[in-house]
Design a protein around this motif. Structure first.
Motif, PDB file in Angstrom:
ATOM      1  N   SER A  66       0.854  -1.197   0.000  1.00  0.00           N
ATOM      2  CA  SER A  66       0.000   0.000   0.000  1.00  0.00           C
ATOM      3  C   SER A  66       0.880   1.235   0.000  1.00  0.00           C
ATOM      4  O   SER A  66       2.062   1.172   0.335  1.00  0.00           O
ATOM      5  N   THR A  81       3.424   4.738   8.007  1.00  0.00           N
ATOM      6  CA  THR A  81       2.915   3.364   8.023  1.00  0.00           C
ATOM      7  C   THR A  81       2.596   2.896   6.609  1.00  0.00           C
ATOM      8  O   THR A  81       2.180   3.685   5.767  1.00  0.00           O
ATOM      9  N   PHE A  82       2.834   1.594   6.412  1.00  0.00           N
ATOM     10  CA  PHE A  82       2.420   1.010   5.136  1.00  0.00           C
ATOM     11  C   PHE A  82       2.155  -0.469   5.323  1.00  0.00           C
ATOM     12  O   PHE A  82       2.499  -1.046   6.362  1.00  0.00           O
ATOM     13  N   ARG A  83       1.522  -1.090   4.346  1.00  0.00           N
ATOM     14  CA  ARG A  83       1.233  -2.520   4.413  1.00  0.00           C
ATOM     15  C   ARG A  83       2.305  -3.266   3.645  1.00  0.00           C
ATOM     16  O   ARG A  83       2.783  -2.802   2.605  1.00  0.00           O
ATOM     17  N   SER A  92       1.281  -4.748   8.948  1.00  0.00           N
ATOM     18  CA  SER A  92       1.551  -3.314   8.948  1.00  0.00           C
ATOM     19  C   SER A  92       2.987  -3.077   9.383  1.00  0.00           C
ATOM     20  O   SER A  92       3.515  -3.807  10.222  1.00  0.00           O
ATOM     21  N   VAL A  94       5.448   0.040  10.821  1.00  0.00           N
ATOM     22  CA  VAL A  94       5.459   1.395  11.365  1.00  0.00           C
ATOM     23  C   VAL A  94       6.896   1.857  11.452  1.00  0.00           C
ATOM     24  O   VAL A  94       7.769   1.106  11.884  1.00  0.00           O
ATOM     25  N   ARG A 121      -1.195  -7.127  17.011  1.00  0.00           N
ATOM     26  CA  ARG A 121      -1.586  -6.115  16.027  1.00  0.00           C
ATOM     27  C   ARG A 121      -1.061  -6.431  14.642  1.00  0.00           C
ATOM     28  O   ARG A 121      -1.303  -5.669  13.708  1.00  0.00           O
ATOM     29  N   GLN A 122      -0.299  -7.501  14.526  1.00  0.00           N
ATOM     30  CA  GLN A 122       0.293  -7.874  13.236  1.00  0.00           C
ATOM     31  C   GLN A 122       1.083  -6.708  12.647  1.00  0.00           C
ATOM     32  O   GLN A 122       0.901  -6.308  11.499  1.00  0.00           O
ATOM     33  N   THR A 123       1.945  -6.169  13.491  1.00  0.00           N
ATOM     34  CA  THR A 123       2.692  -4.974  13.107  1.00  0.00           C
ATOM     35  C   THR A 123       4.169  -5.120  13.450  1.00  0.00           C
ATOM     36  O   THR A 123       4.514  -5.635  14.520  1.00  0.00           O
TER      37      THR A 123
END
Ligand code: ADP
Ligand code: MG
Length: 681
Positions: A66, A81-83, A92, A94, A121-123
């Motif tokens: 993204s 932030t981006f995917r 994600s 950060v 949060r899968q981040t």
């Protein structure tokens, strides 16, 4: 001239400013730099996110999925932030304070990201981001500790330069036979690998080499010190009739265990030798150390010397005095007790007798090392439960009689690994066997709500003629702590067992006479249950007591619980230890569990050490523990044992002092100052 000893400024790119920065972290020479080991390693190899735990650091490679969105807070701080699509994961990313990345993150381009993985949060929060696929380089990144303007990157650069420039100058210090025996990497290989590992396996090998090296060097110092102390110390050479002495041993009510005989021999060997004994005797609770002390004292007395026995508590002093008076009575050995409650005229008279050699064996608490006590001919000092004495007291004691033989006795709360480091300069004897016929103490951990059933259980034991201890953390009620106190428990038990059993009360606030009389009634079974604080923790010996109840057991440390438990299981009857506890913390629960799992003091003290760490073990002040760069006393204890053995053999051998191949080790010893008679501190 060893090129590695050149100053750090010889390295290309290290000017005076950098030199100073490096000096600040203790790096002065090329060698210092090469031995500046990473304090940890980051694993940057690609991993499947499936296997990565929450909050763990991870490196992944993926495709930007993204457009990046950028938010500023204030002028300097920003969040991007981006995917990112990593395999089947869409997550994600950060990235803080790096707004300039935004335009480079085009959709479908490949990036490699390292950072903390928030599984919920899968981040990933970025620590490092590079554009393109992961570079084919080592997955394991060394991380160095830094200070001031120094950077990890900078150190890496200098280390790598030093490695390439000086690699051929790195010399081996361990002899070939040892390298081969343990299949160790050479110093050159190990130094190279520890800074630039390719695989975790390589790193293990390099680490293994340095663990051994560190321990060996340390133990060489200790063993050299021990050798010097022996050779330079003129000790008392006890001379006595072996026959008379053996008669004494033969007349004991029981045969010695094999382990007891062995340590008796080791001690007698020291005593009859011209050097001074400086020995640590370790034996688990109940292994029968007292009788070993008595045997040693008898040898001293037979050879015309006096003995002194020092213990941590008055109760223990009295108990030892009682049993030694009895034991020595038929042999005309005069035994006396000196505690802080012996005062005034009585004390003066006693001291006079000691000075005139009318008392041959003096027993007491630390009052014994007070200055006004003069012995006629003090030949042997023994301390019981020595872990309770500080390092300082130990030293004072050693200095009391100039050539006096000294034996320190302790139950195992000192794990072996610590014993051979903290007491490395001492000889060690171990009683690793309990007298025959002892049954393992059964230990149970129960919730305080089960008290009713426990009272019934105690009653059953008491009805068989046995006795019980009930331990409480406090003497009296406290507003601050919600724990059981001895006064309350005493009155509760008194009314519960009214008319059937006698309940005694023991705590530190009783006078010596009161303590003495309670203890006496308990050992004569006039008192059936003794409610006590931990004053009975060490040494107390009433073999008929078979049940030990410990209230609020989570408040005690493992070694203390083991010592308390050691008050039972001293006869041939089955004994029980019941821990009443409802611990809240994980380590508290762990401690209770360990207690129910093992009776072995050696195992227990190792587990205790794992839970607490070496610094805490003796308490910070008296630890005096050496610091190792790579080695870990707890986890590498096998290597420590091996190194100690090797060092002892080397120091004793003639070859070590003569042969070429040991030259580097001898140089090391000379540099450490040990051989010049300096103290190891
Ligand atoms: P600790 O090592 O904990 O100080 P003690 O010296 O108090 O142990 O001994 C514990 C008990 O074992 C004592 O009652 C002692 O008399 C008894 N004991 C010691 N040695 C032997 C032996 N070889 N055989 C049988 N009982 C023994
Ligand atoms: Mg004892």
């Amino acid at each position: 001239m060893n090129k590695l000893l050149e100053p750090i400024s010889e390295l290309k790119g290290v000017g005076s400013e950098t030199s100073e920065l490096l000096n600040d972290v203790g790096i002065y020479t090329i060698q210092d730099l090469l031995e500046y080991f990473p304090y940890r390693y980051d694993d940057n190899s690609l991993r499947d996110l499936e296997d990565v735990k929450h909050d763990e650091r991870v490196t992944v490679e993926g495709r930007v999925h993204s457009e990046a969105s950028l938010t500023f807070f204030g002028r300097k701080r920003s969040r991007l932030t981006f995917r990112l699509l990593v395999g089947k994961y869409l997550l994600s990313v950060v990235c803080f304070n790096r707004p300039y990345f935004k335009n480079k993150l085009t959709i479908d381009s490949t990036v490699t990201v390292t950072g903390k993985w928030d599984k919920h949060r899968q981040t990933i929060t970025v620590q490092q981001l590079s554009f393109g696929p992961k570079k084919e380089q080592s997955g394991i990144e060394p991380v160095y500790s830094i200070k001031g303007k120094l950077t990890v990157k900078g150190i890496k650069k200098f280390v790598s330069l030093a490695l390439s420039t000086y690699l051929k100058d790195i010399e081996e210090i361990l002899p070939d036979d040892l390298l081969q025996k343990y299949k160790l990497l050479t110093r050159r290989e190990a130094l190279y690998t520890i800074h630039t590992p390719h695989e975790k396996e390589d790193l293990k090998l390099a680490r293994r080499r340095f663990v051994y090296e560190e321990f060996l060097l340390f133990q060489l110092k200790m063993q050299a010190l021990r050798k010097i102390q022996r050779e330079q110390s003129k000790g008392v050479m006890h001379e006595f009739s072996r026959e008379k002495h053996q008669q004494f041993i033969d007349s004991l009510p029981f045969p010695l265990t094999k382990a007891q005989s062995r340590v008796v021999n080791e001690i007698l060997q020291d005593m009859t030798s011209p050097y001074r004994m400086n020995r640590l005797l370790q034996g688990d609770v109940g292994s029968g150390k007292t009788i070993v002390a008595a045997i040693a004292f008898y040898a001293a007395v037979l050879s015309g010397y006096q003995g002194a026995l020092m213990v941590p508590t008055e109760i223990l002093a009295e108990q030892h005095a009682d049993s030694l008076v009895q034991l020595f009575e038929p042999y005309n050995v005069t035994v006396a007790l000196l505690t802080s409650s012996v005062k005034g005229k009585k004390r003066r008279e006693l001291l006079e007798k000691v000075e005139k050699n009318e008392i041959q064996l003096l027993i007491g608490t630390h009052a014994l090392i007070q200055d006004d006590i003069k012995f006629h001919k003090l030949g042997l000092v023994i301390t019981d439960e020595q872990h309770r004495f500080g390092v300082e007291q130990r030293r004072m004691l050693r200095e009391k009689g100039e050539h006096t033989d000294v034996l320190f006795m302790t139950a195992t709360p000192i794990p072996r690994t610590l014993a051979i480091t903290a007491f490395g300069e001492m000889d060690v004897s171990i009683i690793d066997e309990l007298p025959a016929g002892r049954k393992a103490i059964e230990t149970y951990w129960v919730k305080p709500s089960m008290l009713e059933r426990i009272l019934v259980f105690i009653e059953k034991e008491l009805s068989k003629g046995r006795q019980a201890y009930v331990i409480c953390p406090l003497i009296e009620e406290s507003d601050k702590l919600d724990v059981q106190n001895a006064l309350d428990v005493h009155s509760m038990l008194t009314s519960y067992y009214k008319g059937r059993f006698q309940i005694g009360l023991m705590h530190g606030r009783l006078s010596s006479d009161e303590k003495d009389s309670v203890m006496r009634s308990f050992s004569q079974n006039e008192v059936n249950v003794l409610v006590s604080t931990t004053v009975v923790e060490v040494g107390v010996n009433v073999p008929n007591a078979t049940t030990m109840i410990i209230y609020d057991a989570e408040r005690f440390g493992l070694s203390q619980l083991h010592q308390l438990r050691g008050r039972v299981g001293r006869g041939s009857e089955q004994s029980y230890c019941i821990l009443l506890a409802d611990p809240k913390s994980e380590t508290g629960k762990e401690r209770m569990k360990i207690m129910t799992e093992t009776n072995d003091g050696f195992v227990l003290s190792e587990r205790d050490l794992e839970l607490r760490g070496p610094g805490d073990f003796f308490g910070k002040k008296q630890s005096g523990m050496p610091i190792f760069k790579v080695a870990d006393m707890v986890h590498d204890y096998r290597a420590l044992e091996v190194a100690r053995q090797d060092a002892a053999e080397l120091i004793q051998s003639k070859d070590f002092w003569e042969e070429e191949k040991y030259e580097p080790l001898r140089v090391y010893l000379h540099q450490s100052g040990i051989l010049e008679g300096e103290k190891l501190d």
